[in-house]
Scaffold this motif. Sequence first.
Motif, PDB file in Angstrom:
ATOM      1  N   PHE A  66     -10.957 -33.336  33.820  1.00 17.55           N
ATOM      2  CA  PHE A  66     -11.274 -32.038  34.430  1.00 17.55           C
ATOM      3  C   PHE A  66     -10.297 -30.970  33.953  1.00 17.55           C
ATOM      4  O   PHE A  66     -10.693 -29.862  33.625  1.00 17.55           O
ATOM      5  CB  PHE A  66     -11.244 -32.159  35.952  1.00 17.55           C
ATOM      6  N   LEU A  67      -9.012 -31.318  33.892  1.00 16.77           N
ATOM      7  CA  LEU A  67      -8.007 -30.353  33.441  1.00 16.77           C
ATOM      8  C   LEU A  67      -8.148 -30.053  31.951  1.00 16.77           C
ATOM      9  O   LEU A  67      -7.836 -28.956  31.507  1.00 16.77           O
ATOM     10  CB  LEU A  67      -6.608 -30.872  33.759  1.00 16.77           C
ATOM     11  N   GLU A  68      -8.633 -31.028  31.186  1.00 19.25           N
ATOM     12  CA  GLU A  68      -8.824 -30.809  29.744  1.00 19.25           C
ATOM     13  C   GLU A  68      -9.994 -29.874  29.472  1.00 19.25           C
ATOM     14  O   GLU A  68     -10.001 -29.172  28.456  1.00 19.25           O
ATOM     15  CB  GLU A  68      -9.052 -32.142  29.042  1.00 19.25           C
ATOM     16  N   TRP A  69     -11.013 -29.876  30.325  1.00 17.17           N
ATOM     17  CA  TRP A  69     -12.178 -29.021  30.111  1.00 17.17           C
ATOM     18  C   TRP A  69     -11.811 -27.550  30.106  1.00 17.17           C
ATOM     19  O   TRP A  69     -12.448 -26.736  29.467  1.00 17.17           O
ATOM     20  CB  TRP A  69     -13.221 -29.259  31.176  1.00 17.17           C
ATOM     21  N   PHE A  70     -10.804 -27.215  30.891  1.00 22.35           N
ATOM     22  CA  PHE A  70     -10.401 -25.809  30.966  1.00 22.35           C
ATOM     23  C   PHE A  70      -9.355 -25.586  29.925  1.00 22.35           C
ATOM     24  O   PHE A  70      -8.719 -24.818  29.612  1.00 22.35           O
ATOM     25  CB  PHE A  70      -9.885 -25.466  32.362  1.00 22.35           C
TER      26      PHE A  70
ATOM     27  N   GLU B 218      -4.621 -17.352  37.525  1.00 17.47           N
ATOM     28  CA  GLU B 218      -4.376 -16.783  36.197  1.00 17.47           C
ATOM     29  C   GLU B 218      -3.498 -17.691  35.349  1.00 17.47           C
ATOM     30  O   GLU B 218      -3.708 -17.806  34.145  1.00 17.47           O
ATOM     31  CB  GLU B 218      -3.734 -15.406  36.324  1.00 17.47           C
ATOM     32  N   GLU B 219      -2.497 -18.333  35.967  1.00 19.33           N
ATOM     33  CA  GLU B 219      -1.575 -19.188  35.223  1.00 19.33           C
ATOM     34  C   GLU B 219      -2.237 -20.501  34.806  1.00 19.33           C
ATOM     35  O   GLU B 219      -2.145 -20.899  33.645  1.00 19.33           O
ATOM     36  CB  GLU B 219      -0.335 -19.487  36.058  1.00 19.33           C
ATOM     37  N   GLN B 220      -2.837 -21.190  35.750  1.00 17.46           N
ATOM     38  CA  GLN B 220      -3.453 -22.487  35.483  1.00 17.46           C
ATOM     39  C   GLN B 220      -4.786 -22.580  36.238  1.00 17.46           C
ATOM     40  O   GLN B 220      -4.837 -23.132  37.338  1.00 17.46           O
ATOM     41  CB  GLN B 220      -2.539 -23.629  35.915  1.00 17.46           C
ATOM     42  N   PRO B 221      -5.858 -22.056  35.653  1.00 16.01           N
ATOM     43  CA  PRO B 221      -7.133 -22.045  36.372  1.00 16.01           C
ATOM     44  C   PRO B 221      -7.655 -23.441  36.695  1.00 16.01           C
ATOM     45  O   PRO B 221      -8.242 -23.657  37.753  1.00 16.01           O
ATOM     46  CB  PRO B 221      -8.081 -21.298  35.429  1.00 16.01           C
TER      47      PRO B 221
END
Length: 141
Positions: A137-141, A59-62
Amino acid sequence: MTFIDQIVLPVFIIWFLGLVLVFFRKDIDLHWKISFLFLFIVYFVVFGREWSAALDRLEEQPSWEIRNWIYGIGKALFYFLFILWPITLIRLFYSSSKELARLTSSIIVSVTVVYWFLFWLYFRFQESVDGFFYGRFLEWF
């Protein structure tokens, strides 16, 4: 983060999906289905803290949690194959069906070779892969 923390949520998701599929199968007796559900509940209770922490992290950092799943499942597959190989070899020795032995052999060898190839690719391009998972990858979310 421990190895169990990395894989507990995807393992329970896969397990739950398998449990639902087994419940729809008509040729499995009810007492087996109840046994499968009981085992799921026992493991759910045993790993309840890890499950709860994984949901909180999701929930915090998917994106970070999904990235951890990918790395964790890769490690889990490595250990799974390590344990599965000797069991499979003994099972192949006692197999009465030649076709089943051939099918099992081809599947496990194929899965292992594909895993080793992907493992080799990861280490060959580790900086690029890690850069992708920590950046784009982290930017996509």
